[in-house]
Design an enzyme around this catalytic site. Structure first.
Site, mmCIF file in Angstrom:
data_model
loop_
_atom_site.group_PDB
_atom_site.id
_atom_site.type_symbol
_atom_site.label_atom_id
_atom_site.label_comp_id
_atom_site.label_asym_id
_atom_site.label_seq_id
_atom_site.Cartn_x
_atom_site.Cartn_y
_atom_site.Cartn_z
ATOM 1 C CG ASP A 61 67.421 -18.281 90.323
ATOM 2 O OD1 ASP A 61 68.606 -18.406 89.952
ATOM 3 O OD2 ASP A 61 67.073 -18.411 91.501
ATOM 4 C CD GLU A 101 79.186 -19.462 95.827
ATOM 5 O OE1 GLU A 101 79.503 -20.102 96.864
ATOM 6 O OE2 GLU A 101 78.019 -19.112 95.578
#
Ligand code: UGA
Ligand code: MN
Length: 409
Positions: A235, A318
């Site tokens: 997205d 992350e």
């Protein structure tokens, strides 16, 4: 508990309850006043805080013990000589005992063939020297899935030497997606990698993690030591300049991501051409407070780290991934004109529930287009048809509703 055991229990995939769970990221990033970025609830700090309280109660002996533990831990985790090793030892997670990935990779279809004739007005042969970008896209079934992948594909179609790893968060292969991906004509691997059911109802859930893990496993299985890895969600919005920037990655490159949370941006702070810190409205003890789309990794560099991993820790994916590949501040290559430009945007698409069209099934044949159209939309996971629920589908002519029988019989 030995310091090694302590580290293991804090960093293994599934039993790390010490790391503060980040509220749903999109939520937290837009409502980060729930969090206190200036006083991040760092796991090690929190643990240290509890220990200190016990020490105060227990007296000097305990204090001595804690001090000894801390020193041992620092020694264990210091990676020797780098300018930020002190920071690393504070967090105590640098020499993490990650478990090696052991994912089952289920391939639906793949193609190594590049059927595109021209990219950016040049023939394929002009690009053969370039390292391949492995663009990993986690995706999941919902009404917006096919439109998102189509939009992303039309960015990627401009990029030479790119292998698109599309990992779908579901059990079964979506045949429609196979056809779609093949039609784009660029190299791809379509795999399925459902989120383990125990995480499904968690809030926040580790979104896109099972998928990225499967893609990492695929890279491992293929012994890829040449090329660039990039995690590109379905997205986001990607500027074409991003790809030439990440292709230069020697070890790990970083750049700002636009539209993240309160600041509208998250990314490195650069001084004299070096990354020295990070700007992000949600710190929470993350050593690498960056978005998934804000870095790229050279596979030759990654290959040195056998325990590459992305644990199921919402909000910390992350950070923990970058720790698992031994990142150090001085290794980071700032990109995007020294991190002054935005090459990728964290756009988020508003999600809506499935569409529903009420139409008698006898009309879903080849007398009109509607049978095939609605069949296709069903395959895409966009719209379903019903004979009984809701209002009859409106079919109009000259501004007036007509009975289905009049138009479709
Ligand atoms: C942000 C970050 O940009 C993501 O990189 C990070 O994975 C995510 O937060 C997170 O940690 O939760 P955000 O826009 O909030 O992303 O999340 P989504 O776009 O909803 O999901 C991230 C990726 O995972 C997308 O590519 C999405 O298609 C996929 N996803 C999402 C799944 O595979 N399964 C799900 O159930 C939900
Ligand atoms: Mn997103």
């Amino acid at each position: 508990m030995s310091s090694a055991r302590l580290l293991e229990s804090q960093t293994s995939d599934e039993d790390n309850e010490d790391i503060e769970r980040r509220p749903h990221q999109s939520h937290s990033r837009s409502c980060s006043n729930n969090t206190t970025p200036t006083h991040p609830p760092h796991p090690m700090v929190r643990k240290g805080g509890v220990a200190r309280r016990i020490c105060l109660i227990g007296g000097a002996l305990f204090l001595l013990l804690v001090a000894l533990c801390y020193l041992t831990l620092s020694g264990d985790t210091r990676l020797g000589g780098s300018e930020d090793s002190e920071e690393g030892s504070h967090h105590g997670l640098d020499s993490m005992n990650f478990r090696p990935l052991n994912e089952t990779v289920h391939i639906c279809s793949e193609s190594y063939e590049d059927r595109r004739q021209f990219m950016q007005d040049k023939p394929q042969s002009d690009y053969v020297q370039l390292p391949v970008i492995y663009f990993v896209t986690p995706t999941y079934p919902r009404r917006e899935q096919i439109p998102e992948l189509t939009r992303l594909a039309h960015t990627l179609l401009h990029i030479p030497r790119l292998h698109w790893l599309v990992a779908d968060d579901q059990e079964k292969c979506n045949d429609y997606m196979d056809t779609l991906l093949y039609r784009f004509g660029m190299p791809f691997t379509h795999m399925v990698s459902p989120m383990p059911s125990k995480f499904r109802n968690e809030k926040p859930a580790p979104r896109g993690v099972a998928n990225r893990r499967a893609a990492l496993q695929w890279i491992r299985q293929h012994n890829l030591t040449n090329g660039i890895l990039y995690f590109g969600d379905d997205d986001n919005t990607y500027d074409l300049r991003l790809f030439s920037e990440i292709r230069k990655t020697q070890r790990v490159s970083m750049f700002p991501v636009g539209l993240i949370a309160d600041y509208g941006v998250s990314g490195p702070v650069v001084r004299k051409g070096k990354v020295v810190a990070f700007l992000d409205s949600w710190v929470a003890g993350r050593r690498w407070p960056v978005d998934m789309a804000g870095f790229a990794v050279n596979l030759e560099y990654m290959a040195q780290y056998p325990y590459v991993n992305m644990p199921y820790k919402p909000g910390y994916e992350e950070d923990l991934f970058l720790r698992s590949i031994g990142l150090q501040m001085n290794l980071i290559e700032p990109r995007g004109n020294n991190c002054t430009e935005i090459l990728v945007w964290h756009t988020q698409t508003k999600s809506k529930k499935l569409g529903m069209v009420r139409l008698e099934s006898k009309y879903l044949d080849d007398r009109s287009n509607l049978g095939a159209l609605l069949h296709n939309l069903k395959l895409m996971g966009v719209t379903s048809t019903t004979e009984s629920e809701g209002r009859n589908a409106l079919i109009s002519k000259n501004g007036r509703e007509n009975p289905h029988s009049k138009i479709l019989s």
